[in-house]
Scaffold this motif. Structure first.
Motif, PDB file in Angstrom:
ATOM      1  N   ARG A 449       0.785  -1.309   0.492  1.00 24.50           N
ATOM      2  CA  ARG A 449       0.176  -0.272   0.041  1.00 24.50           C
ATOM      3  C   ARG A 449       1.178   1.318  -0.124  1.00 24.50           C
ATOM      4  N   ASP A 469      -3.470   3.938   3.811  1.00 23.93           N
ATOM      5  CA  ASP A 469      -4.075   5.006   5.194  1.00 23.93           C
ATOM      6  C   ASP A 469      -4.996   3.765   4.770  1.00 23.93           C
ATOM      7  N   TYR A 470      -5.902   2.680   5.862  1.00 24.91           N
ATOM      8  CA  TYR A 470      -7.091   2.055   6.309  1.00 24.91           C
ATOM      9  C   TYR A 470      -7.855   2.974   5.177  1.00 24.91           C
ATOM     10  N   TRP A 473      -9.123   4.926   2.611  1.00 27.73           N
ATOM     11  CA  TRP A 473      -9.604   3.966   1.048  1.00 27.73           C
ATOM     12  C   TRP A 473     -11.097   3.287   1.491  1.00 27.73           C
ATOM     13  N   LEU A 506      -9.039  -8.018   3.376  1.00 24.16           N
ATOM     14  CA  LEU A 506      -7.982  -6.723   3.651  1.00 24.16           C
ATOM     15  C   LEU A 506      -6.482  -7.516   2.998  1.00 24.16           C
ATOM     16  N   SER A 507      -6.388  -8.818   3.704  1.00 25.70           N
ATOM     17  CA  SER A 507      -5.232  -8.784   3.698  1.00 25.70           C
ATOM     18  C   SER A 507      -4.991  -9.079   1.930  1.00 25.70           C
ATOM     19  N   PHE A 511      -4.214  -4.171   3.504  1.00 24.02           N
ATOM     20  CA  PHE A 511      -3.967  -4.075   5.013  1.00 24.02           C
ATOM     21  C   PHE A 511      -4.276  -5.038   6.224  1.00 24.02           C
ATOM     22  N   HIS A 512      -3.181  -5.452   6.238  1.00 19.02           N
ATOM     23  CA  HIS A 512      -3.618  -6.674   7.068  1.00 19.02           C
ATOM     24  C   HIS A 512      -3.238  -6.506   8.844  1.00 19.02           C
ATOM     25  N   GLU A 514      -5.697  -4.064   9.879  1.00 20.18           N
ATOM     26  CA  GLU A 514      -7.064  -4.275   9.607  1.00 20.18           C
ATOM     27  C   GLU A 514      -7.572  -5.824   9.797  1.00 20.18           C
TER      28      GLU A 514
END
Length: 817
Positions: A449, A469-470, A473, A506-507, A511-512, A514
């Protein structure tokens, strides 16, 4: 200015247009020096014509980040005080200064405040300047009371207007000749003569001044470097003479005149472009390349044209172009660099940049830039669909979980983009993971990311969907799909399997952290297959998040494994746990731990593959995966025979499996790539570099030609084999793809260029690496050291000023000398 200089090397030569100051180490371009001249002069009526910036230069400076979006007026206090003058001469001075800064609208506003009661010279200049900007018709040559400078300049304007309209300019030039002859004083008379000669050279059908006359006039004017108007006139004459020679048959004089013009304006991008054209016409392609490169770095309005020139020189020569020999093959290094700059640092409108590629489609087909051309063609046909830069369009599923609608299939990464797409499908369809592969096994690296966001910034693509940034997004209108956003908003109320599938999604998107937050961790007991899969997904996210760190995950794997019961739905989780635990132990170099998991996994694999619910395809995929992971044990213990036996299993199966539908074909391809990558490392470890290189070359050139990681591996193996040219080619292929390994690829290419003695191209590669990595110390250090060793090209001062403004500059170690 301090916060702007690092953004673009053009900031230094154009600095007077930003804040009416100049970098002490870099001479400004003459077009920018005009602003300094105008700000310092008392009487604006005595000036002869002076350089004016291109009409779109300030817009280009805003697009490049060299000016605030509001473009405020930034001037020294003394100049600001003079700008408040209300007398006609003061208004004219202010207008001419605004014009020299490229602020055409401000200049027009000031000029219209000058009334008809102003002194004749002031009012005559007012009418002429408004006409030259197209705001009113061109006035006649004013009477004697207006003074010789404005009368001569008006006559020259009539000559230019006649040429533009396709009319003879004889009358206007005759008038200009007589007015120039009336000017007294050696310097001003020669300056006026140079202006008239330049106008004659631009006027078809007029007698062409001979080369000796041009040389003599330019020499007289160029001897005093402090006389700006003389240098300005000499430059105008030499540029007009160069263009006239290029349009005629005088290639030799063109080269000579362009070189002389460059001596007067060394950082002027427009002059560099002209010098490049002259060198190219003379068959001196290497000098043309140098001038085009410098124009790219020092210019903004000229950047697209300079990059187009580089593209033309990087591809085989046109039949009618002088080459000094046979047409050269495509120059991958120059081509890739020019493409990268065109699509990333060139801030002209998208349509202009796309047109450069579309127009060169025949020459670029079959080169490293072919995919960029196909994308440009598709984007030009559908501008809305092609709004994303090419590297991001390739990976669009990571932005909004949709495949690209405009990319040619040969330009689409065949595996990587399917991970989020198939994970998304698993969420929507609530696919159960008990007996088959429901999504690809390869995971998105933890840095993905950040690299995605950096690449978007390099391309000037403002999109929250590319954010690292989760929360950004998640809220982006062009990011997370609404149905996923709604599920994540109520994730605590979802069944555990749904939460686990969302965590895997998410992974897959990178976004691991999260993913971990929405899943139960090791402190929550496993009570059923759903909770086991949820914990496995939590550990998977943690494993990806800690890649590169010696994280202690072994207790988590044991906690999970020890809680798996006899239900057949646990069987696949058992095998996958032994695989992931082995990878973790290998990362920590713990062969005893791997041996334990291998012993357990043998039984688990046999049990899983024997289940009637497991298809032959899924059994083969799992077997290939398992043996690939277990190969770490003989790798660490030095058991070469067992290592070969394991490789035969994982690679043999991977080669034979092709899949029977869309889903299984992706799963088979997803297994094949890491199988080959691991085999490459294994053959390298066994000392079989030729076999390893053959494998990776086949993977890069035939199977997945737009996978940057594969090209990087190919470059490393070629370099280790002593093939520096081949290594450079591979690194540049990876660099062309830009994402997600842009900074590494460009830096590696720069290092090889250095070793091959090509400091100029090495500097280009380091500059492009820094675009992806503004805080990178290593490429910045290489640039700094090249400069201090005197190895940078002839715009080394510009590059040196630029690197000194980079964020990482204070962190550089001392120069070794």
């Amino acid at each position: 200015m301090a916060d702007l200089t690092w953004r673009d090397p053009a900031a230094s030569p154009l600095r007077p247009l930003i804040d009416l100051t100049a970098d002490a180490t870099v001479p400004p371009s003459l077009v920018a020096e005009t602003a300094l001249f105008c700000a310092d002069q008392p009487d604006p009526c005595g000036w002869l014509p002076a350089h004016a910036p291109p009409a779109d230069l300030r817009r280009a400076m805003c697009r490049a980040g060299l000016l605030d979006a509001t473009d405020p007026l930034v001037v020294p206090p003394g100049v600001a005080q003079r700008l408040t003058a209300e007398d006609p001469a003061g208004l004219l001075w202010a207008a001419r200064l605004m014009r020299a800064l490229g602020r055409r609208q401000d200049a027009a506003t000031l000029l219209r405040r000058i009334g008809s009661d102003a002194p004749p010279p002031v009012y005559a200049w007012r009418d002429l300047l408004l006409a030259e900007d197209g705001r009113q018709p061109l006035p006649p040559v004013p009477p004697e009371a207006a003074g010789l400078p404005v009368r001569l300049t008006t006559a020259l304007a009539h000559a230019r207007s006649a040429v533009t309209d396709g009319q003879p300019a004889t009358g206007a030039l005759t008038t200009a000749d007589s007015l120039a002859a009336a000017l007294t004083g050696d310097r001003i008379a020669v300056t006026a003569r140079a202006r008239v000669l330049a106008a004659r050279l631009r006027s078809p059908g007029e007698p062409v001044p001979d080369a000796d006359t041009i040389r003599a006039v330019a020499h007289v004017l160029g001897t005093d470097r402090t006389d700006f108007l003389a240098r300005d006139a000499a430059l105008a004459l030499l540029r007009a003479a160069t263009r006239a020679a290029l349009d005629g048959t005088g290639v030799g004089p063109a080269y000579e005149f362009a070189s002389a013009a460059l001596d007067l304006d060394p950082t002027g991008a427009a002059t560099r472009l002209l010098a490049a054209d002259a060198a190219r016409a003379a068959g001196d392609r290497e000098t043309a390349r140098t001038h085009y490169r410098v124009a790219v770095r020092t210019g903004l309005a000229e950047r697209t044209a300079a990059l187009a020139g580089l593209l033309d020189l990087a591809t085989p020569a046109a039949p009618d172009e002088p080459t000094g020999g046979s047409a050269p093959a495509a120059d991958t290094g120059e081509l890739v660099g020019a493409l990268a700059d065109l699509l990333a640092t060139d801030r002209r409108p998208d349509r202009d940049r796309l047109a450069v590629l579309v127009a060169r489609r025949p020459a670029l087909d079959g080169t490293a830039g072919a995919d960029a051309v196909r994308w440009a063609v598709a984007a030009q046909g559908d501008p809305a669909a092609g709004a994303r830069p090419l590297p991001l369009e390739r990976y669009r599923p990571f932005l909004d979980l949709k495949p690209s609608a405009i990319l040619d299939p040969v330009d689409t990464p065949p595996v990587a983009i399917h991970t989020p797409l198939m994970s998304y499908a698993a969420v929507l369809e609530r696919r159960e993971p008990w007996f088959r592969e429901i999504h690809p096994q390869r995971a998105t690296a933890a840095m993905f990311r950040d690299e995605l966001q950096a690449t978007a910034a390099v391309y000037g693509y403002a999109s929250d969907a590319a954010s690292a940034d989760y929360a950004t997004w998640l809220a982006a209108s062009d990011g997370c799909p609404p149905d996923v956003r709604d599920r994540l908003a109520d994730v605590a109320d979802l069944p555990l399997l749904d939460r686990a599938l969302l965590g895997r999604l998410l992974s897959a998107l990178g976004f691991h952290a999260e993913a971990k937050r929405i899943l139960p961790g090791p402190d929550v007991p496993v009570r059923d297959p759903e909770s086991a899969y949820a914990l496995a997904s939590w550990i998977f996210a943690e494993q990806m998040l800690t890649t590169g760190h010696a994280a202690e995950l072994e207790p988590h794997f044991r906690t999970l494994y020890d809680q798996l019961g006899d239900d057949v739905r646990y069987a696949r989780t058992r095998v996958v746990t032994t695989i992931n635990a082995t990878v973790n132990a290998a990362r920590r170099r713990e062969p005893d731990t791997i041996a334990r998991w291998r012993k357990l996994g043998e039984e688990d694999l046999a049990r899983y593959t024997a289940l009637p619910e497991v298809s032959d395809f899924d059994a083969a995929i799992m077997t290939s995966r398992w043996f690939r992971a277990m190969g770490f044990l003989p790798f660490l213990t030095g058991d070469r025979d067992l290592l070969r036996a394991d490789m035969d299993r994982w690679l043999g199966i991977a080669r034979e499996l092709t899949g029977h539908d869309g889903h299984t074909r992706v799963i088979a391809a997803d297994n094949y790539f890491p199988a080959v990558e691991t085999a490459v490392r294994t053959h390298t470890h066994l000392g079989e570099r030729d076999t390893a290189l053959a494998l990776v070359d086949d993977l890069a050139q035939r199977i997945d030609p737009i996978d940057p990681k594969t090209w990087l591996t190919a470059g490393e193996l070629r370099y280790q084999a002593g093939d520096h040219t081949g290594a450079l080619e591979a690194y540049l292929r990876a660099a062309h793809l830009q994402f997600p390994y842009g900074r590494i690829s460009w830096f590696n290419a720069g290092q090889v260029h250095e070793q091959l003695g090509r400091a100029d191209l090495a500097a280009e590669c380091y500059r492009l690496s820094l675009a992806h990595w503004p805080t990178g110390v290593t490429p910045l250090r290489r640039l700094r050291d090249l400069h201090l060793r005197g190895l940078l090209p002839d715009d080394g001062g510009v590059l040196a000023a630029w690197i000194a403004g980079q964020p990482a500059w204070p962190q550089l170690p001392a120069f070794p000398g």
